[in-house]
Design a protein around this motif. Structure first.
Motif, mmCIF file in Angstrom:
data_model
loop_
_atom_site.group_PDB
_atom_site.id
_atom_site.type_symbol
_atom_site.label_atom_id
_atom_site.label_comp_id
_atom_site.label_asym_id
_atom_site.label_seq_id
_atom_site.Cartn_x
_atom_site.Cartn_y
_atom_site.Cartn_z
ATOM 1 N N TYR A 26 0.641 -1.545 -0.028
ATOM 2 C CA TYR A 26 -0.276 -0.213 -0.012
ATOM 3 C C TYR A 26 1.032 1.219 -0.165
ATOM 4 C CZ TYR A 26 -3.714 -2.911 1.357
ATOM 5 O OH TYR A 26 -4.236 -4.233 1.273
ATOM 6 N N ALA A 27 2.251 0.992 0.067
ATOM 7 C CA ALA A 27 2.761 2.508 0.083
ATOM 8 C C ALA A 27 3.265 2.262 -1.335
ATOM 9 C CB ALA A 27 4.196 1.986 1.887
ATOM 10 N N THR A 28 3.472 1.760 -2.275
ATOM 11 C CA THR A 28 4.287 1.620 -3.418
ATOM 12 C C THR A 28 3.504 2.726 -4.056
ATOM 13 O OG1 THR A 28 2.403 -0.250 -4.232
ATOM 14 C CG2 THR A 28 4.673 -1.047 -3.271
ATOM 15 N N ALA A 29 4.597 3.124 -5.075
ATOM 16 C CA ALA A 29 3.915 3.612 -6.078
ATOM 17 C C ALA A 29 3.352 3.500 -6.805
ATOM 18 C CB ALA A 29 4.991 4.738 -6.673
ATOM 19 N N GLU A 30 3.703 2.300 -6.915
ATOM 20 C CA GLU A 30 2.389 2.044 -8.021
ATOM 21 C C GLU A 30 0.814 2.285 -7.612
ATOM 22 O OE1 GLU A 30 6.191 -0.362 -9.059
ATOM 23 O OE2 GLU A 30 5.349 0.222 -7.591
ATOM 24 N N TRP A 31 0.783 1.597 -6.370
ATOM 25 C CA TRP A 31 -0.475 1.482 -5.640
ATOM 26 C C TRP A 31 -0.733 3.041 -5.237
ATOM 27 C CZ3 TRP A 31 -3.748 -2.774 -3.754
ATOM 28 C CH2 TRP A 31 -4.738 -1.812 -2.774
ATOM 29 N N LEU A 32 -0.104 4.052 -5.053
ATOM 30 C CA LEU A 32 -1.194 5.015 -4.988
ATOM 31 C C LEU A 32 -1.420 6.092 -6.019
ATOM 32 C CD1 LEU A 32 2.038 5.930 -1.867
ATOM 33 C CD2 LEU A 32 0.182 5.420 -1.906
ATOM 34 N N THR A 33 0.238 5.786 -7.168
ATOM 35 C CA THR A 33 -0.627 5.984 -8.581
ATOM 36 C C THR A 33 -2.119 5.932 -8.561
ATOM 37 O OG1 THR A 33 1.812 6.291 -8.476
ATOM 38 C CG2 THR A 33 -0.086 6.200 -10.522
ATOM 39 N N TYR A 110 -5.455 0.307 5.702
ATOM 40 C CA TYR A 110 -5.944 0.326 6.796
ATOM 41 C C TYR A 110 -4.528 0.237 7.572
ATOM 42 C CZ TYR A 110 -10.439 -0.934 6.171
ATOM 43 O OH TYR A 110 -11.548 -1.166 5.767
ATOM 44 N N LEU A 111 -3.534 1.360 7.539
ATOM 45 C CA LEU A 111 -2.214 2.005 7.446
ATOM 46 C C LEU A 111 -1.809 3.391 7.353
ATOM 47 C CD1 LEU A 111 0.098 -1.035 5.716
ATOM 48 C CD2 LEU A 111 -0.168 -0.997 8.410
ATOM 49 N N LEU A 145 -4.015 7.831 10.634
ATOM 50 C CA LEU A 145 -5.349 7.297 10.764
ATOM 51 C C LEU A 145 -4.893 5.703 10.718
ATOM 52 C CD1 LEU A 145 -7.928 8.509 8.180
ATOM 53 C CD2 LEU A 145 -7.163 9.556 10.557
ATOM 54 N N ASN A 146 -5.601 4.871 11.135
ATOM 55 C CA ASN A 146 -4.804 3.395 11.603
ATOM 56 C C ASN A 146 -3.550 3.063 11.622
ATOM 57 O OD1 ASN A 146 -7.899 2.379 10.125
ATOM 58 N ND2 ASN A 146 -6.289 3.686 8.449
#
Length: 380
Positions: A26-33, A110-111, A145-146
């Motif tokens: 969830y912190a990767t550039a791919e997930w965020l982008t 949830y991080l 959060l979380n």
């Protein structure tokens, strides 16, 4: 720290990976982008240290939205159910004064959005950047959060005046090297009834005439979307099938190498599906859907637990993350619960009533989680 800020990660991927040190999917550039699409410029901000580790993802949270996006949700749902308790006293009045909230939170997870881990020696500049963002967006409150218990930023959050408010618990299953057969054997110690139930659920699904397929996210269509929408509507949410298809097609573009979609079909028609992402020895169960027929034949338990566990063993995952809610069902099938906390800084005058309500809610909430796990462990 020398900060760079942006509302998009375009052109910042390498710097982000260095500053955020993402260990999580969830912190990767791919997930965020992938999650940037459709978000306005004043609702998302990345802040990263250009000289070393340390980064944050800040989102504008309106409150009262999808489960998990409202940091006060558990205060109004003290049993962790979807039906709210009667709103009473000052806290109910405070809601309109607290939002919108500038929150450090990773989208779709949830991080917390405070990144860098133990390598960050001083969280104060990142918290100051969070509050600066809140000022820019005219948000009266800030939050992180979380936050898992033991997160390295907890001490700094408390020193900086943030109030801990209970959030959800992440249900996690430790896989290690256990096969599906090993997993079923664990229930032998819980008595014949428990083991018989697991075997009965597996047999019910396998004898229901459904064929298991493994497909790519590109195959997701409105038929699969309709199965997921059946679940969402139970929680009072209603999205269009077309919106869900666009979301999964976008996920296919950015997250395809980590994704896996399993579908149960009967006579060529989808009856159930699950979408998981495997990353860094972790398997994340992110979306599922079931027809009435699948539910009648133990589709939920088979697709979410037994079939996913078999897949986790094949890909060598050590841990399966299931997310919040339905805690009894998850603990009863081998999960442990990892509590999360929302740290909030409210406008002047609201921190005290918020802290009082949160203290009582956190005590009762953790007691409930402990009791759920105690009940199931007592039959081992």
């Amino acid at each position: 720290m020398r900060f760079a800020t942006s509302n998009t990660l375009v052109g910042l991927t390498e710097a982000w990976q260095r500053a955020a040190q993402p260990a999580s999917l969830y912190a990767t550039a791919e997930w965020l982008t992938c999650n940037e699409s459709g978000v306005s410029e004043d609702s998302l901000r990345y802040v990263l240290d250009t000289s070393g580790p340390g980064a944050t993802v800040v989102r504008k949270i309106q409150g009262g939205g999808f489960l998990g996006s409202d940091p006060l949700w558990l205060l109004f749902h003290p049993e962790g159910t979807e039906t709210p308790a009667v709103e009473q006293g000052d806290l109910a009045t405070a809601v309109s004064d607290l939002f919108p909230l500038a929150a450090a939170a990773l989208p779709g997870s949830y991080l917390p959005g405070l990144l860098g881990g133990e390598a960050v020696k001083d969280w104060t500049p990142l918290l100051a950047a969070l509050e600066e963002t809140a000022c820019d967006w005219s948000c009266p409150s800030t939050g992180v959060l979380n936050v898992p218990d033991g997160h390295p930023a907890v001490a700094a959050l408390r020193e900086y005046g943030y109030v801990p408010v209970p959030s959800f618990a992440q249900a996690v299953m430790t896989v290690k090297d256990q096969s599906l057969e090993d997993y079923v054997a664990r229930f032998q110690r819980r008595g014949r009834v428990r083991r018989a139930r697991v075997l009965r659920e597996m047999r019910s699904f396998e004898q229901a005439g459904m064929k298991m397929l493994e497909v790519g996210l590109d195959d997701f269509d409105t038929t699969h979307a309709a199965l997921h929408l059946r679940q969402l509507r139970r929680y009072g949410h209603d999205f269009s099938a077309e919106w869900l298809v666009e979301l999964i097609q976008r996920s296919a573009r950015y997250l395809g190498p980590w994704a896996r979609m399993a579908v149960a079909e009967r006579d060529g028609v989808p009856e159930a599906f699950t979408i998981c992402y495997a990353h860094n020895s972790e398997l994340h169960v992110k979306m599922s859907g079931f027809s009435e027929y699948a539910e009648m034949n133990s589709g939920y338990f088979y697709m979410i637990f037994y079939e996913v566990l078999a897949y986790a063993q094949r890909v060598g995952a050590n841990r399966i993350e299931y997310g919040p809610l339905t805690y009894e069902a998850k603990v009863g099938r081998g999960c442990t619960l990892e509590p999360r906390t929302n740290f909030l800084k409210a406008p002047s005058g609201w921190n005290k009533p918020l802290a009082d309500a949160a203290f009582a809610a956190d005590r009762d909430w953790r007691s409930r989680l402990t009791e759920i796990e105690r009940v199931w462990k007592s039959v081992e």
